[in-house]
Design a protein around this motif. Structure first.
Motif, PDB file in Angstrom:
ATOM      1  N   PRO A   1       3.522  -4.758  10.417  1.00 38.46           N
ATOM      2  CA  PRO A   1       2.189  -4.573   9.813  1.00 38.46           C
ATOM      3  C   PRO A   1       2.278  -4.402   8.297  1.00 38.46           C
ATOM      4  N   GLY A   2       3.296  -3.651   7.839  1.00 35.98           N
ATOM      5  CA  GLY A   2       3.459  -3.444   6.402  1.00 35.98           C
ATOM      6  C   GLY A   2       3.657  -4.745   5.666  1.00 35.98           C
TER       7      GLY A   2
ATOM      8  N   PRO B   1       0.824  -1.207   0.000  1.00 34.64           N
ATOM      9  CA  PRO B   1       0.000   0.000   0.000  1.00 34.64           C
ATOM     10  C   PRO B   1       0.865   1.268   0.000  1.00 34.64           C
ATOM     11  N   SER B   2       0.325   2.342  -0.558  1.00 36.83           N
ATOM     12  CA  SER B   2       1.124   3.562  -0.729  1.00 36.83           C
ATOM     13  C   SER B   2       1.568   4.137   0.610  1.00 36.83           C
ATOM     14  N   PHE B   3       0.753   3.977   1.668  1.00 31.79           N
ATOM     15  CA  PHE B   3       1.180   4.583   2.930  1.00 31.79           C
ATOM     16  C   PHE B   3       2.357   3.832   3.545  1.00 31.79           C
TER      17      PHE B   3
ATOM     18  N   THR C   1      -0.582 -10.404   2.497  1.00 26.46           N
ATOM     19  CA  THR C   1      -1.991 -10.766   2.337  1.00 26.46           C
ATOM     20  C   THR C   1      -2.512 -10.348   0.964  1.00 26.46           C
ATOM     21  N   MET C   2      -2.180  -9.121   0.564  1.00 25.62           N
ATOM     22  CA  MET C   2      -2.581  -8.647  -0.769  1.00 25.62           C
ATOM     23  C   MET C   2      -2.082  -9.612  -1.840  1.00 25.62           C
ATOM     24  N   LEU C   3      -0.788  -9.947  -1.726  1.00 28.74           N
ATOM     25  CA  LEU C   3      -0.134 -10.812  -2.693  1.00 28.74           C
ATOM     26  C   LEU C   3      -0.811 -12.181  -2.740  1.00 28.74           C
TER      27      LEU C   3
ATOM     28  N   SER D   1      -4.058   0.901  11.449  1.00 29.54           N
ATOM     29  CA  SER D   1      -3.812   1.758  12.608  1.00 29.54           C
ATOM     30  C   SER D   1      -2.429   1.485  13.182  1.00 29.54           C
ATOM     31  N   LEU D   2      -1.961   0.242  13.098  1.00 30.91           N
ATOM     32  CA  LEU D   2      -0.595  -0.057  13.533  1.00 30.91           C
ATOM     33  C   LEU D   2       0.412   0.704  12.685  1.00 30.91           C
ATOM     34  N   ALA D   3       0.155   0.743  11.373  1.00 30.25           N
ATOM     35  CA  ALA D   3       1.061   1.472  10.478  1.00 30.25           C
ATOM     36  C   ALA D   3       1.017   2.963  10.781  1.00 30.25           C
ATOM     37  N   ALA D   4      -0.174   3.472  11.104  1.00 29.49           N
ATOM     38  CA  ALA D   4      -0.292   4.895  11.433  1.00 29.49           C
ATOM     39  C   ALA D   4       0.493   5.219  12.703  1.00 29.49           C
ATOM     40  N   ASP D   5       0.355   4.357  13.740  1.00 30.05           N
ATOM     41  CA  ASP D   5       1.136   4.556  14.971  1.00 30.05           C
ATOM     42  C   ASP D   5       2.622   4.512  14.650  1.00 30.05           C
TER      43      ASP D   5
END
Lengths: 309, 302
Positions: free
Chosen positions: B274-275, A142-144, B281-283, B255-259
């Motif tokens: 988290p990233g 994801p971009s973020f 998962t996307m993959l 939210s983990l990525a935001a933190d």
């Protein structure tokens, strides 16, 4: 063709009307008024505020008033930023966002198409594997996450690039990269598969048999046909970049419209939320319309079918 | 009719005419094709492992997702805390797996709702055709004109931010693509003779749709539902990253990525895990989706 244009135009206007009504009624349904804050306002002040913003009118009158002002493209004052209208706020933020978005769009189209062509021409060789591996990564990160990783490596660790704000070339590199990664990957995969399909056509064989040089063959016969799917993707692509800019502008602290939109949601700045949503909607509906027309112009088969279903 | 003019066929004459092996059904055939698709099987395995981790890690771990220990804030990954700890000393391994619960639940729920609403809407529109179809599809066109994220944001503004709201918002917006695909399928399937036969026999429309049309369109439906899962997970993490999604102390990957983004300079590991999990998962779903597309519906291949 004229009927097709008219139908598309009508559908676009309908979309705008629906979204306008939706934003209006949703914003009226929000629990808690716009002036609810930590410090209690005196009732007289509140009454005056309500009067100033016409919040004391009956709902249908507010709706008609809202619609009428929308037609005149007067989005009203911001609830939070005193003395600023939504039009002014958009006029400040949009040029920055447009720069960012157009750069990302250009990168996605140019890099995506080139990568797609190279992979198709060098199918199953290292160029193809490299491009498709990168595309798969760009598709799933994801971009973020990508933006944060870029900031960590190039700003915090290496100190090469500034991590925030806008205005100079070095500030644009990382946001554009992060924003364009997904669409670039998508276009590269799209072009690769359509190019592979085109390369197998009989007219390619015929052109080669005539002794046409490779690059003219690729450009004139293969590329022109292989690029058609990219044009259909341009509509979703602009939507993609637009919503992507919310996150990217927030991460890189870019003073554009996306960040304004996100803060306006946190601030519950109704008029700003509604105004920016309407602005985005007009932008996207226009983009979709242009793409549809462009497609009808580029691909003559559409006109014969008369619809474009 | 004079029976004398007929004579029985001797048994031996039938030899070599019976089908030597049991016939393969569509689903057996699809499963065989899917199993040969290596990336799809890899994706499927990853998804199963992920589901197991999401269920069992928060149950079995000595830490809980919201248990704070300020004396152990910002610890890098170690034997004690596999993924390290965050600014409040919470164990990130448990939090990431708890986030997996949220993300997967959001993904599967959204996919299910897309299936239910999209199939009903698309099938009705396609089967009845004419004015009904026209009106229903104009509605879809109007909604389709803008990205779903915009609608979801609008809904999140009105409803109170939180997990329940995410479920509602995604359910409301996720079915559009499915409705279009089911409608297209039904539109072509209903011209077949078996539908005409059913109609002639007086089978009611809902039964024709449910027993004859939907089962024949299951291939594209399953593919679309598979693709919807990562799309919803992505939207959720995106919203949570912007602060419009789940609220603390509940953890989701977004939210983990935001933190993590707030403390990126001092604690980069809080972002990595988290990233990594979002991307994997996307993959995985992407690979599975590709495989299913090849296996279930060769016509959809592009």
């Amino acid at each position: 063709m004229a009927r097709y244009v008219a139908r598309r135009l009508l559908s676009g206007i309908l979309t705008l009307w629906v979204i306008a009504s939706l934003t209006f009624f949703l914003s009226r349904a929000i629990p808690g008024g716009p002036f609810d804050s930590e410090k209690q306002l005196p009732p007289a002040v509140l009454e005056n505020l309500n009067k100033k913003y016409h919040l004391d009118w009956p709902i249908w009158k507010q709706y008609l008033d809202y619609m009428w002002r929308l037609i005149k493209w007067d989005l009203g004052p911001s609830f939070r930023y005193a003395n600023q209208t939504v039009n002014e706020i958009i006029a400040q933020g949009f040029p920055v966002s447009a720069q960012l978005g157009l750069m990302a769009l250009a990168v996605a189209v140019v890099v995506g198409i080139s990568a797609g062509i190279i992979s198709a021409l060098r199918q199953y060789r290292w160029q193809d594997h490299l491009a498709m591996t990168l595309a798969t990564v760009g598709f799933s990160v994801p971009s973020f996450i990508l933006g944060s990783i870029l900031i960590y490596i190039f700003s915090y660790r290496l100190g090469w690039l500034p991590a925030s704000r806008w205005g100079t070339w070095d500030r644009a590199i990382m946001p554009v990269l992060a924003l364009s990664a997904f669409p670039t990957s998508f276009i590269a995969r799209l072009v690769r598969s359509s190019m592979l399909e085109v390369l197998q056509q009989d007219y390619m064989k015929a052109a080669r048999a005539k002794g046409m040089p490779g690059y003219i063959l690729i450009y004139r016969h293969a590329l022109k046909n292989a690029i058609l799917p990219v044009i259909t993707f341009l509509g979703p692509l602009s939507a993609q970049i637009l919503t992507g800019s919310f996150v990217i502008e927030t991460i890189f602290a870019i003073p554009g419209m996306g960040r304004t939109f996100v803060t306006s949601i946190a601030n519950r700045d109704y008029t700003l939320i509604m105004g920016v949503t309407m602005f985005y909607s007009v932008l996207l509906v226009a983009a979709n319309l242009i793409v549809d027309l462009l497609y009808a112009v580029v691909d003559p088969r559409i006109k014969v079918a008369g619809g474009g279903e | 009719m004079d029976l004398q003019r007929f004579q029985p066929v001797p048994r031996e004459a039938l030899a070599g005419q019976e089908i030597p092996r049991p016939s393969t059904t569509y689903w057996q055939d699809a499963w065989r094709r899917l199993r040969r698709h290596r990336l799809a099987m890899l994706g499927l395995t990853v998804i199963v492992v992920l589901i197991l981790l999401a269920i069992f890690v928060p149950m079995l771990s000595p830490y809980s997702y919201d248990q704070q220990n300020l004396s152990k804030a910002y610890q890098p990954p170690s034997a004690e805390h596999w993924f390290g700890t965050d600014n409040l000393g919470r164990d990130l391994f448990v939090r990431t797996m708890f986030g997996a619960r949220i993300s997967l639940a959001v993904g599967f729920f959204s996919s299910l709702m897309a299936g239910i609403i999209g199939i009903i809407y698309g099938a009705i529109s396609g089967y009845f055709g004419g004015t009904v179809d026209n009106i229903m599809m104009r509605i879809v066109d109007v909604i389709y004109g803008l990205p779903t994220t915009l609608y979801v944001i609008l809904l999140m503004v009105v409803l109170k931010p939180g997990l329940k709201t995410i479920f509602i918002a995604l359910a409301i917006t996720s079915w559009i693509g499915m409705a279009r695909i089911v409608r297209g399928q039904v539109l072509s399937l209903k011209e077949w003779e078996f539908v005409l036969a059913a109609r002639t026999l007086g089978v009611p429309p809902w039964k024709i749709i449910w027993r004859h049309l939907v089962p024949n369109a299951l291939g594209p439906i399953i593919v679309t539902m598979t693709v919807e899962v990562p799309a919803a997970i992505f939207t959720e993490s995106w919203l949570s990253f912007l602060g419009l999604g789940v609220s603390a102390p509940i953890a989701s990957w977004g939210s983990l990525a935001a933190d993590a983004y707030q403390n990126l300079r001092t604690a980069p590991w809080t972002l990595i895990f988290p990233g990594l999990f979002i991307s994997i998962t996307m993959l995985a779903f992407q690979f599975l989706g590709d495989g299913l597309r090849d296996a279930l519906d060769p016509r959809m291949r592009k």
